[in-house]
Design a protein around this motif. Structure first.
Motif, PDB file in Angstrom:
ATOM      1  N   LYS A   1       0.840  -1.194   0.000  1.00 24.63           N
ATOM      2  CA  LYS A   1       0.000   0.000   0.000  1.00 24.63           C
ATOM      3  C   LYS A   1       0.880   1.251   0.000  1.00 24.63           C
ATOM      4  O   LYS A   1       1.869   1.307   0.718  1.00 24.63           O
ATOM      5  N   PRO A   2       0.519   2.268  -0.775  1.00 29.24           N
ATOM      6  CA  PRO A   2       1.300   3.504  -0.750  1.00 29.24           C
ATOM      7  C   PRO A   2       1.118   4.224   0.582  1.00 29.24           C
ATOM      8  O   PRO A   2       0.079   4.088   1.235  1.00 29.24           O
ATOM      9  N   SER A   3       2.124   4.967   0.966  1.00 29.60           N
ATOM     10  CA  SER A   3       2.019   5.697   2.222  1.00 29.60           C
ATOM     11  C   SER A   3       1.056   6.863   2.066  1.00 29.60           C
ATOM     12  O   SER A   3       0.778   7.326   0.954  1.00 29.60           O
ATOM     13  N   LYS A   4       0.556   7.360   3.156  1.00 33.58           N
ATOM     14  CA  LYS A   4      -0.365   8.487   3.115  1.00 33.58           C
ATOM     15  C   LYS A   4       0.372   9.790   2.823  1.00 33.58           C
ATOM     16  O   LYS A   4      -0.240  10.764   2.438  1.00 33.58           O
ATOM     17  N   LYS A   5       1.692   9.800   3.006  1.00 30.44           N
ATOM     18  CA  LYS A   5       2.475  11.013   2.792  1.00 30.44           C
ATOM     19  C   LYS A   5       2.641  11.347   1.320  1.00 30.44           C
ATOM     20  O   LYS A   5       2.699  12.498   0.941  1.00 30.44           O
ATOM     21  N   GLY A   6       2.800  10.345   0.487  1.00 30.38           N
ATOM     22  CA  GLY A   6       3.171  10.567  -0.910  1.00 30.38           C
ATOM     23  C   GLY A   6       1.999  10.866  -1.825  1.00 30.38           C
ATOM     24  O   GLY A   6       0.847  10.965  -1.417  1.00 30.38           O
ATOM     25  N   GLY A   7       2.330  11.049  -3.104  1.00 25.51           N
ATOM     26  CA  GLY A   7       1.317  11.194  -4.119  1.00 25.51           C
ATOM     27  C   GLY A   7       0.849  12.600  -4.396  1.00 25.51           C
ATOM     28  O   GLY A   7      -0.104  12.797  -5.125  1.00 25.51           O
ATOM     29  N   LYS A   8       1.510  13.617  -3.839  1.00 23.68           N
ATOM     30  CA  LYS A   8       1.047  14.982  -4.035  1.00 23.68           C
ATOM     31  C   LYS A   8       1.734  15.687  -5.193  1.00 23.68           C
ATOM     32  O   LYS A   8       1.222  16.661  -5.714  1.00 23.68           O
ATOM     33  N   ALA A   9       2.899  15.221  -5.606  1.00 25.67           N
ATOM     34  CA  ALA A   9       3.637  15.863  -6.694  1.00 25.67           C
ATOM     35  C   ALA A   9       3.140  15.349  -8.043  1.00 25.67           C
ATOM     36  O   ALA A   9       2.702  14.213  -8.165  1.00 25.67           O
ATOM     37  N   ALA A  10       3.234  16.214  -9.039  1.00 28.26           N
ATOM     38  CA  ALA A  10       2.871  15.816 -10.403  1.00 28.26           C
ATOM     39  C   ALA A  10       3.898  14.812 -10.921  1.00 28.26           C
ATOM     40  O   ALA A  10       5.058  14.832 -10.500  1.00 28.26           O
ATOM     41  N   PRO A  11       3.502  13.933 -11.851  1.00 26.74           N
ATOM     42  CA  PRO A  11       4.463  12.971 -12.408  1.00 26.74           C
ATOM     43  C   PRO A  11       5.611  13.706 -13.106  1.00 26.74           C
ATOM     44  O   PRO A  11       5.430  14.788 -13.657  1.00 26.74           O
ATOM     45  N   TYR A  12       6.796  13.089 -13.067  1.00 31.65           N
ATOM     46  CA  TYR A  12       7.975  13.713 -13.663  1.00 31.65           C
ATOM     47  C   TYR A  12       7.760  14.073 -15.133  1.00 31.65           C
ATOM     48  O   TYR A  12       8.328  15.038 -15.624  1.00 31.65           O
ATOM     49  N   ASP A  13       6.952  13.292 -15.849  1.00 29.29           N
ATOM     50  CA  ASP A  13       6.727  13.569 -17.264  1.00 29.29           C
ATOM     51  C   ASP A  13       6.134  14.952 -17.506  1.00 29.29           C
ATOM     52  O   ASP A  13       6.317  15.539 -18.568  1.00 29.29           O
ATOM     53  N   SER A  14       5.413  15.483 -16.529  1.00 24.42           N
ATOM     54  CA  SER A  14       4.787  16.795 -16.703  1.00 24.42           C
ATOM     55  C   SER A  14       5.683  17.940 -16.215  1.00 24.42           C
ATOM     56  O   SER A  14       5.326  19.099 -16.378  1.00 24.42           O
ATOM     57  N   TRP A  15       6.838  17.633 -15.623  1.00 19.61           N
ATOM     58  CA  TRP A  15       7.765  18.668 -15.145  1.00 19.61           C
ATOM     59  C   TRP A  15       8.539  19.233 -16.327  1.00 19.61           C
ATOM     60  O   TRP A  15       8.795  18.551 -17.319  1.00 19.61           O
ATOM     61  N   SER A  16       8.978  20.469 -16.196  1.00 24.64           N
ATOM     62  CA  SER A  16       9.849  21.051 -17.221  1.00 24.64           C
ATOM     63  C   SER A  16      11.254  20.490 -17.037  1.00 24.64           C
ATOM     64  O   SER A  16      11.606  19.983 -15.963  1.00 24.64           O
ATOM     65  N   ARG A  17      12.088  20.593 -18.078  1.00 23.17           N
ATOM     66  CA  ARG A  17      13.459  20.104 -17.990  1.00 23.17           C
ATOM     67  C   ARG A  17      14.218  20.847 -16.893  1.00 23.17           C
ATOM     68  O   ARG A  17      14.994  20.259 -16.145  1.00 23.17           O
ATOM     69  N   ASP A  18      13.971  22.157 -16.766  1.00 23.19           N
ATOM     70  CA  ASP A  18      14.658  22.941 -15.731  1.00 23.19           C
ATOM     71  C   ASP A  18      14.297  22.452 -14.327  1.00 23.19           C
ATOM     72  O   ASP A  18      15.160  22.359 -13.453  1.00 23.19           O
ATOM     73  N   ASP A  19      13.012  22.130 -14.116  1.00 27.31           N
ATOM     74  CA  ASP A  19      12.599  21.621 -12.807  1.00 27.31           C
ATOM     75  C   ASP A  19      13.202  20.243 -12.537  1.00 27.31           C
ATOM     76  O   ASP A  19      13.616  19.946 -11.411  1.00 27.31           O
ATOM     77  N   LEU A  20      13.242  19.406 -13.564  1.00 29.89           N
ATOM     78  CA  LEU A  20      13.859  18.087 -13.416  1.00 29.89           C
ATOM     79  C   LEU A  20      15.343  18.234 -13.083  1.00 29.89           C
ATOM     80  O   LEU A  20      15.875  17.521 -12.230  1.00 29.89           O
ATOM     81  N   TYR A  21      16.014  19.175 -13.755  1.00 27.29           N
ATOM     82  CA  TYR A  21      17.433  19.421 -13.516  1.00 27.29           C
ATOM     83  C   TYR A  21      17.658  19.862 -12.062  1.00 27.29           C
ATOM     84  O   TYR A  21      18.564  19.380 -11.389  1.00 27.29           O
ATOM     85  N   LYS A  22      16.810  20.772 -11.573  1.00 23.60           N
ATOM     86  CA  LYS A  22      16.953  21.256 -10.190  1.00 23.60           C
ATOM     87  C   LYS A  22      16.781  20.108  -9.194  1.00 23.60           C
ATOM     88  O   LYS A  22      17.512  20.012  -8.217  1.00 23.60           O
ATOM     89  N   ARG A  23      15.808  19.245  -9.455  1.00 26.93           N
ATOM     90  CA  ARG A  23      15.586  18.099  -8.563  1.00 26.93           C
ATOM     91  C   ARG A  23      16.769  17.140  -8.610  1.00 26.93           C
ATOM     92  O   ARG A  23      17.211  16.632  -7.571  1.00 26.93           O
ATOM     93  N   ALA A  24      17.312  16.899  -9.806  1.00 25.53           N
ATOM     94  CA  ALA A  24      18.478  16.022  -9.955  1.00 25.53           C
ATOM     95  C   ALA A  24      19.674  16.607  -9.224  1.00 25.53           C
ATOM     96  O   ALA A  24      20.461  15.877  -8.620  1.00 25.53           O
ATOM     97  N   ARG A  25      19.810  17.923  -9.247  1.00 28.27           N
ATOM     98  CA  ARG A  25      20.900  18.581  -8.526  1.00 28.27           C
ATOM     99  C   ARG A  25      20.723  18.406  -7.016  1.00 28.27           C
ATOM    100  O   ARG A  25      21.678  18.126  -6.300  1.00 28.27           O
ATOM    101  N   GLU A  26      19.488  18.545  -6.519  1.00 31.06           N
ATOM    102  CA  GLU A  26      19.210  18.361  -5.090  1.00 31.06           C
ATOM    103  C   GLU A  26      19.607  16.958  -4.629  1.00 31.06           C
ATOM    104  O   GLU A  26      20.159  16.778  -3.552  1.00 31.06           O
ATOM    105  N   ILE A  27      19.298  15.969  -5.469  1.00 26.33           N
ATOM    106  CA  ILE A  27      19.578  14.574  -5.129  1.00 26.33           C
ATOM    107  C   ILE A  27      21.045  14.233  -5.325  1.00 26.33           C
ATOM    108  O   ILE A  27      21.587  13.379  -4.650  1.00 26.33           O
ATOM    109  N   GLY A  28      21.709  14.930  -6.262  1.00 26.35           N
ATOM    110  CA  GLY A  28      23.120  14.673  -6.514  1.00 26.35           C
ATOM    111  C   GLY A  28      23.372  13.688  -7.641  1.00 26.35           C
ATOM    112  O   GLY A  28      24.323  12.913  -7.595  1.00 26.35           O
TER     113      GLY A  28
END
Length: 87
Positions: free
Chosen positions: A41-68
């Motif tokens: 079962k998925p946790s109650k915390k997750g599921g609020k963010a839009a799928p990565y496919d709908s993110w812009s490349r710049d937003d994906l890049y920023k997230r990738a930078r945060e994660i390293g």
């Protein structure tokens, strides 16, 4: 080879060990094993963010930078999505 005890935080030792043998990181193996033990079962915390496919490349890049994620500056949008999903 004797089986190692991954510790009390792992709820499904067999799944954890199988994932580790297949090359999954300790963190990913623990996450999947514990989700399976909880009935998948998925946790109650997750599921609020839009799928990565709908993110812009710049937003994906920023997230990738945060994660390293290495090599992110040369990745296309599709490659960034794949890298984020498999991290």
């Amino acid at each position: 080879m004797p089986r190692r005890d991954p510790g009390p935080s792992i709820k499904d030792d067999d799944t954890y060990e199988a994932l580790r043998r297949d090359g999954a990181s300790k963190e990913k193996a623990a996450r999947i094993a514990n989700a399976k033990a909880a009935g998948g079962k998925p946790s109650k915390k997750g599921g609020k963010a839009a799928p990565y496919d709908s993110w812009s490349r710049d937003d994906l890049y920023k997230r990738a930078r945060e994660i390293g994620i290495d090599g992110r500056s040369k990745m296309s949008k599709g490659e960034l999505v794949h890298a984020l999903r498999t991290h």
